[in-house]
Design a protein around this motif. Structure first.
Motif, PDB file in Angstrom:
ATOM      1  N   ALA A  79      43.815 -17.137  37.404  1.00 46.31           N
ATOM      2  CA  ALA A  79      42.548 -17.092  36.673  1.00 46.31           C
ATOM      3  C   ALA A  79      42.255 -15.691  36.142  1.00 46.31           C
ATOM      4  O   ALA A  79      41.611 -15.539  35.095  1.00 46.31           O
ATOM      5  CB  ALA A  79      41.408 -17.562  37.572  1.00 46.31           C
ATOM      6  N   LEU A  80      42.721 -14.670  36.846  1.00 51.99           N
ATOM      7  CA  LEU A  80      42.540 -13.296  36.372  1.00 51.99           C
ATOM      8  C   LEU A  80      43.149 -13.102  34.986  1.00 51.99           C
ATOM      9  O   LEU A  80      42.601 -12.400  34.140  1.00 51.99           O
ATOM     10  CB  LEU A  80      43.202 -12.304  37.341  1.00 51.99           C
ATOM     11  N   THR A  81      44.303 -13.710  34.778  1.00 53.22           N
ATOM     12  CA  THR A  81      45.024 -13.503  33.524  1.00 53.22           C
ATOM     13  C   THR A  81      44.410 -14.264  32.359  1.00 53.22           C
ATOM     14  O   THR A  81      44.867 -14.114  31.227  1.00 53.22           O
ATOM     15  CB  THR A  81      46.501 -13.927  33.681  1.00 53.22           C
ATOM     16  N   ALA A  82      43.407 -15.085  32.630  1.00 54.65           N
ATOM     17  CA  ALA A  82      42.791 -15.898  31.578  1.00 54.65           C
ATOM     18  C   ALA A  82      41.610 -15.203  30.914  1.00 54.65           C
ATOM     19  O   ALA A  82      41.049 -15.733  29.955  1.00 54.65           O
ATOM     20  CB  ALA A  82      42.331 -17.238  32.147  1.00 54.65           C
ATOM     21  N   TYR A  83      41.179 -14.042  31.419  1.00 54.89           N
ATOM     22  CA  TYR A  83      40.023 -13.355  30.845  1.00 54.89           C
ATOM     23  C   TYR A  83      40.275 -13.124  29.346  1.00 54.89           C
ATOM     24  O   TYR A  83      41.399 -12.815  28.954  1.00 54.89           O
ATOM     25  CB  TYR A  83      39.803 -12.006  31.570  1.00 54.89           C
ATOM     26  N   PRO A  84      39.287 -13.287  28.455  1.00 57.01           N
ATOM     27  CA  PRO A  84      37.853 -13.351  28.690  1.00 57.01           C
ATOM     28  C   PRO A  84      37.275 -14.724  29.005  1.00 57.01           C
ATOM     29  O   PRO A  84      36.048 -14.858  29.055  1.00 57.01           O
ATOM     30  CB  PRO A  84      37.271 -12.816  27.386  1.00 57.01           C
ATOM     31  N   PHE A  85      38.081 -15.768  29.159  1.00 58.58           N
ATOM     32  CA  PHE A  85      37.522 -17.032  29.637  1.00 58.58           C
ATOM     33  C   PHE A  85      36.977 -16.821  31.052  1.00 58.58           C
ATOM     34  O   PHE A  85      37.472 -15.979  31.800  1.00 58.58           O
ATOM     35  CB  PHE A  85      38.594 -18.122  29.636  1.00 58.58           C
ATOM     36  N   SER A  86      35.989 -17.620  31.422  1.00 60.92           N
ATOM     37  CA  SER A  86      35.314 -17.430  32.704  1.00 60.92           C
ATOM     38  C   SER A  86      35.976 -18.221  33.839  1.00 60.92           C
ATOM     39  O   SER A  86      35.309 -18.637  34.777  1.00 60.92           O
ATOM     40  CB  SER A  86      33.842 -17.839  32.584  1.00 60.92           C
ATOM     41  N   ASP A  87      37.287 -18.411  33.755  1.00 60.12           N
ATOM     42  CA  ASP A  87      38.006 -19.212  34.750  1.00 60.12           C
ATOM     43  C   ASP A  87      37.815 -18.687  36.168  1.00 60.12           C
ATOM     44  O   ASP A  87      37.656 -19.464  37.109  1.00 60.12           O
ATOM     45  CB  ASP A  87      39.505 -19.240  34.426  1.00 60.12           C
ATOM     46  N   PHE A  88      37.848 -17.371  36.316  1.00 56.54           N
ATOM     47  CA  PHE A  88      37.732 -16.781  37.651  1.00 56.54           C
ATOM     48  C   PHE A  88      36.403 -17.161  38.288  1.00 56.54           C
ATOM     49  O   PHE A  88      36.356 -17.561  39.451  1.00 56.54           O
ATOM     50  CB  PHE A  88      37.883 -15.261  37.571  1.00 56.54           C
ATOM     51  N   ASN A  89      35.322 -17.048  37.539  1.00 58.30           N
ATOM     52  CA  ASN A  89      34.006 -17.411  38.073  1.00 58.30           C
ATOM     53  C   ASN A  89      33.918 -18.898  38.383  1.00 58.30           C
ATOM     54  O   ASN A  89      33.268 -19.305  39.354  1.00 58.30           O
ATOM     55  CB  ASN A  89      32.907 -17.023  37.079  1.00 58.30           C
ATOM     56  N   LEU A  90      34.553 -19.725  37.553  1.00 56.85           N
ATOM     57  CA  LEU A  90      34.575 -21.165  37.826  1.00 56.85           C
ATOM     58  C   LEU A  90      35.265 -21.444  39.159  1.00 56.85           C
ATOM     59  O   LEU A  90      34.799 -22.270  39.947  1.00 56.85           O
ATOM     60  CB  LEU A  90      35.305 -21.895  36.700  1.00 56.85           C
ATOM     61  N   CYS A  91      36.361 -20.748  39.398  1.00 56.56           N
ATOM     62  CA  CYS A  91      37.090 -20.928  40.665  1.00 56.56           C
ATOM     63  C   CYS A  91      36.256 -20.454  41.850  1.00 56.56           C
ATOM     64  O   CYS A  91      36.164 -21.143  42.877  1.00 56.56           O
ATOM     65  CB  CYS A  91      38.417 -20.172  40.617  1.00 56.56           C
ATOM     66  N   ILE A  92      35.646 -19.297  41.707  1.00 58.57           N
ATOM     67  CA  ILE A  92      34.826 -18.747  42.787  1.00 58.57           C
ATOM     68  C   ILE A  92      33.682 -19.700  43.142  1.00 58.57           C
ATOM     69  O   ILE A  92      33.333 -19.874  44.312  1.00 58.57           O
ATOM     70  CB  ILE A  92      34.255 -17.371  42.385  1.00 58.57           C
ATOM     71  N   SER A  93      33.120 -20.348  42.131  1.00 63.52           N
ATOM     72  CA  SER A  93      31.972 -21.244  42.370  1.00 63.52           C
ATOM     73  C   SER A  93      32.346 -22.446  43.223  1.00 63.52           C
ATOM     74  O   SER A  93      31.466 -23.068  43.829  1.00 63.52           O
ATOM     75  CB  SER A  93      31.389 -21.715  41.035  1.00 63.52           C
ATOM     76  N   LEU A  94      33.635 -22.774  43.288  1.00 60.45           N
ATOM     77  CA  LEU A  94      34.066 -23.920  44.074  1.00 60.45           C
ATOM     78  C   LEU A  94      34.523 -23.546  45.489  1.00 60.45           C
ATOM     79  O   LEU A  94      34.923 -24.416  46.253  1.00 60.45           O
ATOM     80  CB  LEU A  94      35.219 -24.646  43.356  1.00 60.45           C
ATOM     81  N   LEU A  95      34.444 -22.264  45.815  1.00 60.82           N
ATOM     82  CA  LEU A  95      34.862 -21.840  47.156  1.00 60.82           C
ATOM     83  C   LEU A  95      33.765 -22.032  48.183  1.00 60.82           C
ATOM     84  O   LEU A  95      34.011 -21.969  49.383  1.00 60.82           O
ATOM     85  CB  LEU A  95      35.308 -20.370  47.139  1.00 60.82           C
ATOM     86  N   ASP A  96      32.547 -22.236  47.720  1.00 58.93           N
ATOM     87  CA  ASP A  96      31.409 -22.418  48.631  1.00 58.93           C
ATOM     88  C   ASP A  96      31.184 -21.178  49.487  1.00 58.93           C
ATOM     89  O   ASP A  96      31.806 -20.139  49.296  1.00 58.93           O
ATOM     90  CB  ASP A  96      31.623 -23.636  49.549  1.00 58.93           C
ATOM     91  N   GLU A  97      30.291 -21.320  50.459  1.00 61.07           N
ATOM     92  CA  GLU A  97      30.037 -20.246  51.415  1.00 61.07           C
ATOM     93  C   GLU A  97      30.353 -20.714  52.825  1.00 61.07           C
ATOM     94  O   GLU A  97      29.841 -20.194  53.803  1.00 61.07           O
ATOM     95  CB  GLU A  97      28.578 -19.791  51.333  1.00 61.07           C
ATOM     96  N   TYR A 121      38.691  -8.424  38.876  1.00 59.06           N
ATOM     97  CA  TYR A 121      38.097  -9.213  37.794  1.00 59.06           C
ATOM     98  C   TYR A 121      36.943  -8.447  37.142  1.00 59.06           C
ATOM     99  O   TYR A 121      36.832  -8.406  35.908  1.00 59.06           O
ATOM    100  CB  TYR A 121      37.596 -10.548  38.329  1.00 59.06           C
ATOM    101  N   ASN A 122      36.081  -7.848  37.947  1.00 58.32           N
ATOM    102  CA  ASN A 122      34.942  -7.104  37.412  1.00 58.32           C
ATOM    103  C   ASN A 122      35.399  -5.927  36.558  1.00 58.32           C
ATOM    104  O   ASN A 122      34.789  -5.626  35.524  1.00 58.32           O
ATOM    105  CB  ASN A 122      34.048  -6.611  38.552  1.00 58.32           C
ATOM    106  N   LEU A 123      36.464  -5.254  36.976  1.00 57.31           N
ATOM    107  CA  LEU A 123      36.981  -4.127  36.198  1.00 57.31           C
ATOM    108  C   LEU A 123      37.535  -4.586  34.858  1.00 57.31           C
ATOM    109  O   LEU A 123      37.361  -3.916  33.836  1.00 57.31           O
ATOM    110  CB  LEU A 123      38.059  -3.392  37.002  1.00 57.31           C
ATOM    111  N   LEU A 124      38.195  -5.745  34.848  1.00 53.96           N
ATOM    112  CA  LEU A 124      38.654  -6.310  33.575  1.00 53.96           C
ATOM    113  C   LEU A 124      37.467  -6.663  32.691  1.00 53.96           C
ATOM    114  O   LEU A 124      37.468  -6.392  31.485  1.00 53.96           O
ATOM    115  CB  LEU A 124      39.496  -7.565  33.829  1.00 53.96           C
ATOM    116  N   GLN A 125      36.461  -7.250  33.302  1.00 58.57           N
ATOM    117  CA  GLN A 125      35.270  -7.670  32.561  1.00 58.57           C
ATOM    118  C   GLN A 125      34.565  -6.471  31.936  1.00 58.57           C
ATOM    119  O   GLN A 125      34.011  -6.565  30.831  1.00 58.57           O
ATOM    120  CB  GLN A 125      34.328  -8.418  33.507  1.00 58.57           C
TER     121      GLN A 125
END
Length: 241
Positions: A79-97, A121-125
């Motif tokens: 997902a990191l390599t997909a930036y600027p798509f928000s794939d990484f955030n989509l993945c993180i949202s499914l990890l729950d707490e 990811y934040n540094l890429l963003q």
């Protein structure tokens, strides 16, 4: 850049995976092994299918006993390599707490690597590319490199493609010294990379080909006002007085 249609349905996706991702079997836990195998195919082949990977995380969410931290880490790396798509955030949202499994015989690597991946990811963003490479090359990320990204074919080149997608619309010319820090390349490797991009290089400066975003163009706005429109304005003004 990958189009939205290619992102949603990659041309490399097989009919079997399409049925698993789009059909009723999407939430069948018996199919998680097929999707995990498909992920490792992506790791080895430089292909990428976000929706298939999200389907794995959704199955983990519904079936915690299926959870595999190595799979989750590899999904986040892709997902990191997909930036600027928000794939990484989509993945993180499914990890729950939910709490991570605590097995002393098989320690979970995700809690220690997730903050590093998130920072990358934040540094890429933020387009802080030299800082990205500094963190990625640091001792802190040694486990990530040695155990995961080393297996992800073309990972570093994929990150460089992310950099180029940011540089292309922002620059008409860029010094090679600066570009080298963005791409984590130097000397001959940088020259070869610039040549592969098709950019010209002269006196330590790379010229980015013209594109709609890096060209300054004046815009002339011409308005056509009809006499009938003016008469309406004048009539309204008189009524208001």
């Amino acid at each position: 850049m990958v189009s939205a249609s290619e992102w949603a349905a990659p041309s490399t996706r097989t009919e079997l995976i399409e049925n698993l991702v789009s059909g009723v079997d999407r939430y069948n836990p018996n199919n998680v092994g097929i999707l995990e195998d498909y992920l490792y195919h992506q790791i080895r082949s430089q292909e990428y299918d976000c929706l298939a990977n999200l389907a794995i995380l959704k199955l983990y969410q519904f079936n915690p006993d299926l959870y595999n931290p190595d799979v989750v880490i590899n999904i986040l790396i892709k997902a990191l390599t997909a930036y600027p798509f928000s794939d990484f955030n989509l993945c993180i949202s499914l990890l729950d707490e939910r709490p991570f499994p605590t097995n002393p015989d098989e320690p979970d690597p995700l809690p220690s690597l997730l903050p590093i991946l998130t920072s990358l990811y934040n540094l890429l963003q933020q387009c802080r590319f030299p800082a990205f490479w500094a963190l990625y090359r640091s001792e802190k990320a040694e486990s990530l490199r040695d155990n995961y990204t080393v297996e992800c074919v073309g990972f570093e080149d994929s990150i460089r493609e992310v950099v180029i997608r940011a540089v292309t619309p922002a620059f008409k010319r860029i010094g090679t010294e600066r570009l080298a820090t963005y791409l984590n390349l130097s000397d001959d490797d940088l020259t070869i990379y610039i040549e592969k991009l098709g950019w010209s290089l002269e006196n330590g400066v790379a010229t980015v080909p013209p594109n709609p975003d890096n060209q300054i163009a004046s815009t002339v706005v011409q308005e056509n006002i009809q006499l009938t429109q003016l008469s309406k304005i004048i009539t309204h003004a008189q009524v208001a007085v």
